[in-house]
Design a protein around this motif. Structure first.
Motif, PDB file in Angstrom:
ATOM      1  N   VAL A 362       0.834  -1.207   0.000  1.00 16.61           N
ATOM      2  CA  VAL A 362       0.000   0.000   0.000  1.00 16.61           C
ATOM      3  C   VAL A 362       0.867   1.254   0.000  1.00 16.61           C
ATOM      4  O   VAL A 362       0.831   2.058  -0.938  1.00 16.61           O
ATOM      5  CB  VAL A 362      -0.968   0.020   1.210  1.00 16.61           C
ATOM      6  CG1 VAL A 362      -1.813   1.298   1.197  1.00 16.61           C
ATOM      7  CG2 VAL A 362      -1.875  -1.210   1.197  1.00 16.61           C
ATOM      8  N   TYR A 363       1.692   1.386   1.038  1.00 14.92           N
ATOM      9  CA  TYR A 363       2.457   2.629   1.190  1.00 14.92           C
ATOM     10  C   TYR A 363       3.529   2.787   0.108  1.00 14.92           C
ATOM     11  O   TYR A 363       3.607   3.844  -0.541  1.00 14.92           O
ATOM     12  CB  TYR A 363       3.116   2.677   2.575  1.00 14.92           C
ATOM     13  CG  TYR A 363       3.883   3.959   2.795  1.00 14.92           C
ATOM     14  CD1 TYR A 363       3.232   5.138   3.139  1.00 14.92           C
ATOM     15  CD2 TYR A 363       5.274   3.996   2.645  1.00 14.92           C
ATOM     16  CE1 TYR A 363       3.928   6.326   3.328  1.00 14.92           C
ATOM     17  CE2 TYR A 363       5.982   5.174   2.827  1.00 14.92           C
ATOM     18  CZ  TYR A 363       5.306   6.325   3.173  1.00 14.92           C
ATOM     19  OH  TYR A 363       5.993   7.504   3.339  1.00 14.92           O
ATOM     20  N   GLU A 364       4.337   1.749  -0.106  1.00 10.94           N
ATOM     21  CA  GLU A 364       5.438   1.879  -1.071  1.00 10.94           C
ATOM     22  C   GLU A 364       4.966   2.168  -2.499  1.00 10.94           C
ATOM     23  O   GLU A 364       5.498   3.076  -3.150  1.00 10.94           O
ATOM     24  CB  GLU A 364       6.319   0.622  -1.046  1.00 10.94           C
ATOM     25  CG  GLU A 364       7.578   0.768  -1.910  1.00 10.94           C
ATOM     26  CD  GLU A 364       8.487  -0.438  -1.800  1.00 10.94           C
ATOM     27  OE1 GLU A 364       9.717  -0.263  -1.911  1.00 10.94           O
ATOM     28  OE2 GLU A 364       7.980  -1.560  -1.596  1.00 10.94           O
ATOM     29  N   PRO A 365       3.923   1.440  -3.029  1.00 11.86           N
ATOM     30  CA  PRO A 365       3.479   1.758  -4.395  1.00 11.86           C
ATOM     31  C   PRO A 365       2.885   3.163  -4.536  1.00 11.86           C
ATOM     32  O   PRO A 365       3.043   3.806  -5.580  1.00 11.86           O
ATOM     33  CB  PRO A 365       2.412   0.691  -4.668  1.00 11.86           C
ATOM     34  CG  PRO A 365       2.698  -0.396  -3.703  1.00 11.86           C
ATOM     35  CD  PRO A 365       3.242   0.271  -2.491  1.00 11.86           C
ATOM     36  N   LEU A 366       2.196   3.639  -3.479  1.00 13.59           N
ATOM     37  CA  LEU A 366       1.500   4.930  -3.585  1.00 13.59           C
ATOM     38  C   LEU A 366       2.360   6.118  -3.163  1.00 13.59           C
ATOM     39  O   LEU A 366       2.312   7.186  -3.778  1.00 13.59           O
ATOM     40  CB  LEU A 366       0.221   4.897  -2.741  1.00 13.59           C
ATOM     41  CG  LEU A 366      -0.860   3.904  -3.174  1.00 13.59           C
ATOM     42  CD1 LEU A 366      -2.030   3.927  -2.203  1.00 13.59           C
ATOM     43  CD2 LEU A 366      -1.340   4.207  -4.592  1.00 13.59           C
ATOM     44  N   PHE A 367       3.134   5.932  -2.080  1.00 13.79           N
ATOM     45  CA  PHE A 367       3.857   7.071  -1.511  1.00 13.79           C
ATOM     46  C   PHE A 367       5.349   6.826  -1.325  1.00 13.79           C
ATOM     47  O   PHE A 367       6.055   7.670  -0.784  1.00 13.79           O
ATOM     48  CB  PHE A 367       3.265   7.426  -0.127  1.00 13.79           C
ATOM     49  CG  PHE A 367       1.782   7.528  -0.098  1.00 13.79           C
ATOM     50  CD1 PHE A 367       1.129   8.615  -0.679  1.00 13.79           C
ATOM     51  CD2 PHE A 367       1.010   6.527   0.488  1.00 13.79           C
ATOM     52  CE1 PHE A 367      -0.255   8.707  -0.650  1.00 13.79           C
ATOM     53  CE2 PHE A 367      -0.374   6.609   0.510  1.00 13.79           C
ATOM     54  CZ  PHE A 367      -1.006   7.704  -0.060  1.00 13.79           C
ATOM     55  N   GLY A 368       5.844   5.650  -1.763  1.00 16.34           N
ATOM     56  CA  GLY A 368       7.217   5.272  -1.440  1.00 16.34           C
ATOM     57  C   GLY A 368       8.281   5.719  -2.410  1.00 16.34           C
ATOM     58  O   GLY A 368       9.459   5.402  -2.223  1.00 16.34           O
ATOM     59  N   LYS A 369       7.906   6.446  -3.441  1.00 21.27           N
ATOM     60  CA  LYS A 369       8.894   6.877  -4.420  1.00 21.27           C
ATOM     61  C   LYS A 369       9.932   7.791  -3.772  1.00 21.27           C
ATOM     62  O   LYS A 369       9.602   8.799  -3.157  1.00 21.27           O
ATOM     63  CB  LYS A 369       8.212   7.613  -5.578  1.00 21.27           C
ATOM     64  CG  LYS A 369       9.151   7.913  -6.733  1.00 21.27           C
ATOM     65  CD  LYS A 369       8.410   8.542  -7.897  1.00 21.27           C
ATOM     66  CE  LYS A 369       9.372   8.802  -9.063  1.00 21.27           C
ATOM     67  NZ  LYS A 369       8.675   9.410 -10.231  1.00 21.27           N
TER      68      LYS A 369
END
Length: 577
Positions: A362-369
Motif C-alpha cells: 500500500v504505502y510503497e506503491p503509492l507514496f514510497g517513491k
C-alpha cells in the motif's frame, strides 16, 4: 499455591525473553525491508516448523476446540489432521514457486499474475481479516486462559467482562514490544522456545487428566477414558456435527490450503527460509506435528466431559477449568507462561504481517517513491500499531458470540480465506485468465457469502457453502478467460533470491504424514475407539492398508521425480552440444 503459580509464570517468561535476546545478538537489526519483514531470509527448517506450529497453535485452539469436543465429539479434529495433507502439498508445490519468485508477500504474486488492483484488493482483505478476526480472536482466547488460570476475577473482585478487557489490553501492550521492535526474526526465535514448552505443557494436561480419571492410576484412568464415552471418539460424525466428514474433504481442505499456503501471517515464515530445502523441511515438520495436535487441543475436552459432566453455561471455560483441576500449581504457572507466549506469537506474527502488507503493498506503491527502506519500514510499523489498537477494542466483544469461540473464528474467516485462495489457485493453474476475472470472482464470492451468512442463513454447513462458491468462482474465471483472455500467457519468473534445490527426503516425509492422517481417522471411527468393541483386527488391517497406500505413493513420486530430473539433464546436455 498461587505464589508458586505466579513465580513459575514469571520465571518462564523471563527465560524465553533472555534466550531470544541471546539468539538475536549478532543478527543484523537494520531496518531494511528484507531484514525486518523476512528475518534476512535466514530461517532454518526447525525454526520455520516451530514458528508455523506455534503461530497456529494458540489459546484459540486449546480453548475453542476443547469446548467443541466437550459439547460434541471429535469431528473438529479435521481442522488439525487435514492440515497435514495440505502442508505436504504446499511443501511440494507452493513453497518452491514462492521461493523461485523471491516474493515477500502473497499479493506480490497477484500483482505479477494479474494487476496491481487485484493485489490491492487482496491486501485489503488480508488487513480486514487481521483486524476483525485473527488478532481479536487471539487476544480474547488468550484472555480467557490467563484470567481463568490466575483467578483474576476473584483476586481483584471484578466481573468476568472486566477481567477480559484488562487482560486483553495487557497482552496487547506486551505484544507490541516484540512485534514492533524485533521483527520476524525475534518472533520466530521466541516461537521456537515457546513451542517446546507449549507442546510439553499441552501433553501434560491430558496426562494428568487421565491420572485424575483413574484417581492417581494412569492405567485405570486410560481404561475409563476410552471406554466411558466411546461416542465422543467418532471423528466421522454426521451432518449435524461441527465438521461433517464430507465438509472436511471439501470446504475445510480449501480453508486449510488458504491458511497454510496463502495467509500472509503464516506463510511468511516459509518465505523467510534460507533456501528451498529448509523451507520444505519446516513446512513438513509442521505437517507432522499438526496431525498429532488433537492430543492436546481436542482430547482435553473429552476428559473434561468425563470429569465434570456435560452441563455448563459456557463450554469455552472448560479447558482452563481442567488445567486448574489436574495440574500441580507450579506447572499451571509454566503452562500459563507458554500459553501467554503462544498468544504473543500469533499477535506478533500478525502485527508483523500487517506492517509488511501495508508497507510493501500500500504505502510503497503509492507514496514510497524516493523513500528509503527505513522510512518504509517505519510506516509499516506505525500502521501495524494502529490496527493492533483497533483490535484491542474489538477482542472483548467476542465474548457475546452465540456459537462459541472457535465456530465464530471459522465462520467469519469465510469472508476472506477461500475467496483469496481461489484467485491465487487459478493464478497458478491457468496462464491466460485475465485480471478482470479475478476481480469479478472476489466480488462475487465475498458478496454471496455475506448474503448467505447474514440474510439467508441456510442450514447447510458454511464449509459446504465455501466449497460450492469456490467451484462457481473458478468456473466464472475460466469463462471470462475464454471470452477475454490475457494477450500473453503468464510465465512464472525466476529471481534466484535463494537456492531452490528441493529437499531429497521430502517424499518420505510426506508419505509418513499422509499415513498418519489416514491412521488418525481409522482410530477415531467405528473401526477404532468409537466402535462397540474398540480396537479389533479390522482396525489393524485398515491401518496396514493405509501404510501400504502411503508406501506406494512414496515409491511412485520418487520414480517420477527421477524421470523428470533425467529428462531435464538430457535436454540440458543437448542444448550445450
Amino acid at each position: 499455591m498461587e505464589t508458586f503459580t505466579i513465580l513459575s509464570f514469571v520465571f518462564v517468561l523471563a527465560l524465553v525473553a533472555f534466550l531470544t535476546y541471546r539468539k538475536m545478538r549478532g543478527f543484523n537489526r537494520s531496518e531494511s525491508k528484507g531484514s525486518y519483514f523476512l528475518g534476512g531470509r535466514s530461517l532454518t527448517g526447525g525454526v520455520i516448523g516451530a514458528s508455523l506450529l506455534l503461530t497456529n497453535l494458540s489459546a484459540t485452539n486449546f480453548v475453542g476446540m476443547s469446548a467443541q469436543s466437550f459439547s460434541g465429539n471429535m469431528t473438529n479434529m479435521a481442522y488439525e489432521v487435514t492440515s497435514g495433507i495440505c502442508l505436504v502439498i504446499i511443501a511440494f508445490l507452493l513453497v518452491p514457486r514462492y521461493l523461485k519468485q523471491g516474493i515477500t508477500t502473497i499479493p506480490d504474486f497477484l500483482a505479477d499474475r494479474f494487476d496491481p488492483q487485484v493485489k490491492g484488493f487482496v491486501s485489503f482483505l488480508f488487513l480486514i481479516s487481521f483486524v476483525f478476526n485473527m488478532i481479536p480472536i487471539t487476544l480474547y482466547s488468550g484472555a480467557i486462559a490467563i484470567t481463568r488460570m490466575f483467578h483474576i476475577q476473584e483476586i481483584f473482585g471484578i466481573s468476568y467482562q472486566t477481567s477480559i478487557w484488562i487482560t486483553v489490553w495487557c497482552i496487547g501492550i506486551i505484544g507490541f514490544f516484540y512485534a514492533i521492535v524485533g521483527g520476524l526474526k525475534a518472533v520466530a526465535i521466541s516461537d521456537t522456545f515457546n513451542g517446546i514448552g507449549l507442546a510439553i505443557g499441552g501433553l501434560l494436561v491430558p496426562f494428568f487428566g487421565i491420572l485424575a480419571l483413574g484417581k492417581g492410576h494412569f492405567g485405570a484412568g486410560f481404561h475409563h477414558f476410552i471406554s466411558a464415552t466411546p461416542e465422543k471418539f467418532n471423528a466421522i460424525g454426521s451432518n449435524t456435527d461441527v465438521v461433517p466428514f464430507g465438509a472436511a474433504l471439501t470446504g475445510l481442505i480449501l480453508v486449510n490450503f488458504y491458511y497454510w499456503g496463502t495467509d500472509q501471517s503464516i506463510i511468511q515464515r516459509a518465505l523467510a527460509a534460507k533456501d528451498l530445502k529448509e523451507g520444505q523441511k519446516g513446512v513438513l515438520l509442521a505437517g507432522f506435528f499438526k496431525v498429532l495436535t488433537p492430543l492436546v487441543v481436542v482430547i482435553p475436552g473429552i476428559i473434561a466431559f468425563q470429569l465434570f459432566g456435560g452441563k455448563t453455561s459456557n463450554p469455552d471455560l472448560m479447558y482452563t477449568q481442567l488445567v486448574n483441576k489436574v495440574l500441580p500449581a507450579p506447572l499451571v504457572g509454566v503452562f500459563a507462561a507458554v500459553m501467554f507466549g503462544s498468544v504473543l506469537s500469533v499477535f506478533n506474527g500478525v502485527i508483523n504481517s500487517t506492517a509488511t502488507l501495508f508497507a510493501l503493498n500500500v504505502y510503497e506503491p503509492l507514496f514510497g517513491k524516493g523513500k528509503t527502506d527505513q522510512e518504509i519500514v517505519r510506516k509499516g510499523k506505525r500502521f501495524g500499531f494502529l490496527l493492533g489498537i483497533i483490535s484491542l477494542f474489538i477482542a472483548p466483544l467476542i465474548m457475546y458470540a452465540p456459537e462459541g469461540l472457535f465456530q465464530y473464528v471459522q465462520v467469519v474467516s469465510g469472508f476472506f480465506n477461500v475467496p483469496i485462495f481461489t484467485v491465487i489457485f487459478m493464478g497458478y493453474v491457468t496462464k491466460r485468465v485475465p485480471a478482470i476475472a479475478a476481480k469479478v470472482s472476489l466480488v462475487f464470492f465475498v458478496g454471496t457469502y455475506a448474503i448467505l451468512q447474514l440474510i439467508i442463513k441456510p442450514e447447510m454447513s458454511f464449509l459446504y457453502q465455501e466449497a460450492i462458491l469456490f467451484v462457481i468462482s473458478c468456473v466464472i474465471m475460466l469463462v471470462i478467460g475464454k471470452i477475454k483472455p490475457r494477450k500473453t500467457a503468464y510465465v512464472l519468473p525466476t529471481k534466484n533470491v535463494v537456492d531452490i534445490e528441493p529437499w531429497a527426503h521430502r517424499f518420505e516425509a510426506g508419505g509418513v504424514i499422509i499415513f498418519m492422517v489416514m491412521a488418525s481417522y481409522i482410530l477415531c471411527s467405528k473401526l477404532g475407539f468409537a466402535g462397540e468393541n474398540g480396537l479389533t483386527g479390522m482396525t489393524a488391517l485398515a491401518i496396514l492398508i493405509a501404510a501400504l497406500i502411503s508406501f506406494i505413493g512414496v515409491v511412485f513420486f520418487k520414480r517420477r521425480d527421477r524421470k523428470n530430473k533425467a529428462v531435464i539433464e538430457s535436454t540440458h546436455e543437448v542444448t550445450i552440444k
